[in-house]
Scaffold this active site. Structure first.
Site, PDB file in Angstrom:
ATOM      1  N   HIS A 166      -2.515   1.077   7.353  1.00  0.00           N
ATOM      2  CA  HIS A 166      -2.814   1.112   6.034  1.00  0.00           C
ATOM      3  C   HIS A 166      -2.993   2.521   5.404  1.00  0.00           C
ATOM      4  O   HIS A 166      -3.472   3.456   6.197  1.00  0.00           O
ATOM      5  CB  HIS A 166      -4.308   0.364   5.551  1.00  0.00           C
ATOM      6  CG  HIS A 166      -4.571   0.399   4.044  1.00  0.00           C
ATOM      7  ND1 HIS A 166      -3.827   0.022   3.311  1.00  0.00           N
ATOM      8  CD2 HIS A 166      -5.678   0.879   3.514  1.00  0.00           C
ATOM      9  CE1 HIS A 166      -4.385   0.285   1.972  1.00  0.00           C
ATOM     10  NE2 HIS A 166      -5.544   0.847   2.233  1.00  0.00           N
ATOM     11  N   ASP A 181      -7.644   4.775  -3.361  1.00  0.00           N
ATOM     12  CA  ASP A 181      -6.888   3.993  -2.699  1.00  0.00           C
ATOM     13  C   ASP A 181      -6.445   2.478  -3.623  1.00  0.00           C
ATOM     14  O   ASP A 181      -7.316   1.655  -4.030  1.00  0.00           O
ATOM     15  CB  ASP A 181      -7.456   3.072  -1.599  1.00  0.00           C
ATOM     16  CG  ASP A 181      -6.621   2.203  -0.648  1.00  0.00           C
ATOM     17  OD1 ASP A 181      -5.328   1.917  -1.126  1.00  0.00           O
ATOM     18  OD2 ASP A 181      -7.134   1.495   0.353  1.00  0.00           O
ATOM     19  N   CYS A 192       0.725  -1.156   0.067  1.00  0.00           N
ATOM     20  CA  CYS A 192       0.181  -0.076  -0.104  1.00  0.00           C
ATOM     21  C   CYS A 192       0.940   1.199  -0.087  1.00  0.00           C
ATOM     22  O   CYS A 192       0.639   2.121  -0.726  1.00  0.00           O
ATOM     23  CB  CYS A 192      -0.815   0.133   1.352  1.00  0.00           C
ATOM     24  SG  CYS A 192      -0.256   0.251   2.934  1.00  0.00           S
TER      25      CYS A 192
END
Length: 276
Positions: free
Chosen positions: A114, A131, A76
């Site tokens: 995250h 995202d 991520c």
């Protein structure tokens, strides 16, 4: 005055070639959604660096060398740091956020590890959530407006954002996806801004903490228009647009290397020992 001379410049043309995006370079909602989708289809999710015992660099030149030119993917922090540079080059305003992953947590409270993005879109009444780094079949395919209790169908997937009461001073948002006949929490976040140095620390923790699952097991995801592939250790799951799944276990590390190359499009580094 900003020191632009020493600030790394994004090779935007190379990024767009890597993701296959083409169009007029402007900062609007349609462009944001299409850039997001092209990134999801173009660059896989993988944790090969943490598996090898090192924290991947989040410096822009290193991200370009790995994700754009090196035939690799990332997790991520890498994906969303790269997307931040792309969106800013297009003229979007971007704020980094941090979320607690709920998927698979079984009610446990996880730390905020995250990374996701809050994107200001010129001419739009409110910001969007972007995202491209959530390695799951329930991840966003397109950016969605930050609006509560509204279902979004992003490139065939179903998502919504809901509010949830909690003890903090800021509203708590929860991203949910509709899978297997039910809405399932993916992660929870507030709109508190995080900065790049915050994610340098989080990245190091997630990549090098001996208790981190990314240190011990291979996690790879590849999203295509009609198929999502996920490899956890040696277990391969292929989920199709109609919801059907195919699952099998790979025989050994050599087959895993072959699958990573052929099916996930990842150039596996020479000498890397795969844990499967």
């Amino acid at each position: 005055m900003a020191d632009t001379e020493n600030t790394p410049q994004l090779d935007l043309d190379a990024y767009l070639d890597r993701t296959g995006w083409s169009g007029e370079r402007r900062a609007d909602a349609e462009t944001l959604r299409s850039l997001h989708l092209a990134h999801m289809y173009g660059i896989p999710f993988e944790n090969l660096d943490p598996l090898a015992g090192s924290a991947p660099s989040l410096a822009l030149p290193d991200l370009e060398a790995k994700l754009i030119r090196g035939g690799r993917g990332g997790y991520c922090y890498e994906h969303n740091t790269l997307l931040t540079a792309v969106l800013e080059a297009f003229g979007f305003g971007v704020t980094r956020l941090a979320a607690r992953v709920r998927l698979g947590a079984d009610g446990a409270i996880r730390p905020r590890t995250h990374m996701l993005l809050l994107v200001d879109v010129p001419g739009e009444p409110g910001p969007y959530i972007a995202d491209v780094g959530f390695g799951a079949s329930g991840a966003l395919l397109e950016a969605v407006p930050l609006v509560a209790d509204t279902e979004f169908r992003d490139a065939g997937r179903r998502h919504r954002l809901v509010h949830e009461t909690h003890n903090g001073p800021l509203e708590l948002w929860v991203l949910q996806t509709y899978e297997d006949g039910a809405w399932t929490d993916q992660y929870a976040f507030t709109l508190e801004p995080f900065e790049a140095p915050d994610f340098e620390v989080i990245n190091w923790h997630v990549a090098t903490n001996p208790r981190s699952p990314f240190q011990h097991l291979l996690y790879v995801q590849r999203t295509l228009p009609h198929l999502h592939r996920a490899l956890s250790g040696r277990h391969l799951v292929e989920t199709y647009a109609d919801g059907t799944r195919k699952e099998r276990d790979l025989a050994d590390a050599e087959e895993a290397r072959q699958v990573l190359t052929a099916d996930f499009g990842i150039a596996v580094p020479e000498g890397l020992q795969l844990s499967v």
